[in-house]
Write a protein that holds these residues in place. Structure first.
Motif, PDB file in Angstrom:
ATOM      1  N   UNK A 220     -41.674  -7.430  23.856  1.00  0.00           N
ATOM      2  CA  UNK A 220     -40.856  -7.911  22.484  1.00  0.00           C
ATOM      3  C   UNK A 220     -41.594  -7.394  21.092  1.00  0.00           C
ATOM      4  N   UNK A 221     -42.870  -7.549  21.224  1.00  0.00           N
ATOM      5  CA  UNK A 221     -43.824  -6.958  20.239  1.00  0.00           C
ATOM      6  C   UNK A 221     -43.594  -5.547  19.830  1.00  0.00           C
ATOM      7  N   UNK A 222     -43.585  -4.768  21.123  1.00  0.00           N
ATOM      8  CA  UNK A 222     -43.706  -3.327  21.166  1.00  0.00           C
ATOM      9  C   UNK A 222     -42.289  -2.690  20.515  1.00  0.00           C
ATOM     10  N   UNK A 223     -41.250  -3.634  21.081  1.00  0.00           N
ATOM     11  CA  UNK A 223     -39.898  -3.078  20.695  1.00  0.00           C
ATOM     12  C   UNK A 223     -39.726  -3.421  19.225  1.00  0.00           C
ATOM     13  N   UNK A 224     -40.000  -4.534  18.611  1.00  0.00           N
ATOM     14  CA  UNK A 224     -39.766  -5.087  17.532  1.00  0.00           C
ATOM     15  C   UNK A 224     -40.599  -4.027  16.375  1.00  0.00           C
ATOM     16  N   UNK A 225     -41.522  -3.440  16.528  1.00  0.00           N
ATOM     17  CA  UNK A 225     -42.306  -2.578  15.747  1.00  0.00           C
ATOM     18  C   UNK A 225     -41.590  -1.469  15.845  1.00  0.00           C
ATOM     19  N   UNK A 226     -40.653  -1.053  16.536  1.00  0.00           N
ATOM     20  CA  UNK A 226     -39.903   0.301  16.752  1.00  0.00           C
ATOM     21  C   UNK A 226     -38.586  -0.188  15.836  1.00  0.00           C
ATOM     22  N   UNK A 227     -38.144  -1.262  15.526  1.00  0.00           N
ATOM     23  CA  UNK A 227     -37.145  -1.722  14.862  1.00  0.00           C
ATOM     24  C   UNK A 227     -36.106  -2.073  15.617  1.00  0.00           C
TER      25      UNK A 227
END
Length: 242
Positions: A220-227
């Motif tokens: 979740x966090x990794x994906x969100x940081x990529x937009x």
């Protein structure tokens, strides 16, 4: 339903984690999470593009896909983004010769990599190979290098098998970072490059995709940081807040 329709507006692609989302590992194979086989089938019958993104590093892509196919999933090796192939590309591009601390089942992924006279250390979820002897050897290799390079296939804290929670590679990565005074280069989730590669192969922009996983940090966090948008399932390593 209207709320979910708004949240998913414009989504053209779905990235799916595997372990803890589609199945739980167990000795000798795995067990599908109830409804996951059918969910993947429905996604593939829709107009959405689907890609599977995993930090699995105890099995090669071929073995992982073979297991999933036996469990009933519609999946092919070409639909999976995993860290080992990406790591091999990095090693070749940078002329790195790794000392490997990995599970025996993924050694085949590094068959074409020069491992003589190591100038870096690469670790993955090595399972029982994470002995003191093997960790100490990786430590010694790093300490002998003028410019130590530590590459880790993920940095998860733990994952779930049918028998319970299991320590993941992140704990051992942190031990080497601390002992050697280095910062590991992470290949895999939550690395932005990992997600960008998956999106590029899928052919969609970050704002057009949603990541579905059980790890609030890596998925979740990794994906969100990529937009990207992201959704955490209540299976696998998911734990309710206490």
């Amino acid at each position: 339903m209207a709320v979910w329709g708004e949240r998913l507006a414009g989504v053209r692609g779905v990235l799916l984690d595997i372990s803890g989302v589609l199945f739980d590992s167990c000795e000798g194979g795995g067990v599908p999470i109830p409804g996951s086989v059918e969910a993947v089938a429905r996604l593939k019958q829709s107009q959405l593009k689907v890609r599977f993104c995993t930090n699995e590093s105890q099995k090669s892509r071929g073995k992982l896909v073979g297991l999933l196919q036996r469990l009933g999933f519609d999946i092919s090796e070409g639909e999976v983004t995993s860290p080992a192939p990406a790591a091999c590309q990095i090693l070749k591009e940078r002329g790195l010769r790794p000392h490997l601390l990995v599970h025996d089942d993924i050694l085949s992924e590094f068959d074409k990599i020069d491992t003589s006279n190591p100038n870096c250390v690469l670790i993955a979820d090595a399972g029982d190979a994470f002995s003191y002897k093997n960790m100490n050897k990786a430590f010694q290799v790093l300490m002998e290098l003028e410019n130590p390079v530590l590459i880790s296939l993920g940095k998860g804290r733990y994952y779930k098998e049918t028998l319970g929670l299991m320590l993941d590679v992140g704990a051992y990565m942190k031990a080497l970072e601390y002992a050697c005074g280095v910062e590991a280069e992470v290949v895999g989730k939550p690395s932005p490059e990992f997600f960008k590669n998956a999106l590029q192969v899928l052919g969609v922009e970050a704002h057009q995709a949603i990541m579905i996983g059980d790890d609030i940090v890596g998925d979740v966090g990794g994906a969100q940081r990529c937009g990207m948008r992201a959704l955490q399932v209540r299976t696998g390593k998911f734990r309710c807040e206490k």
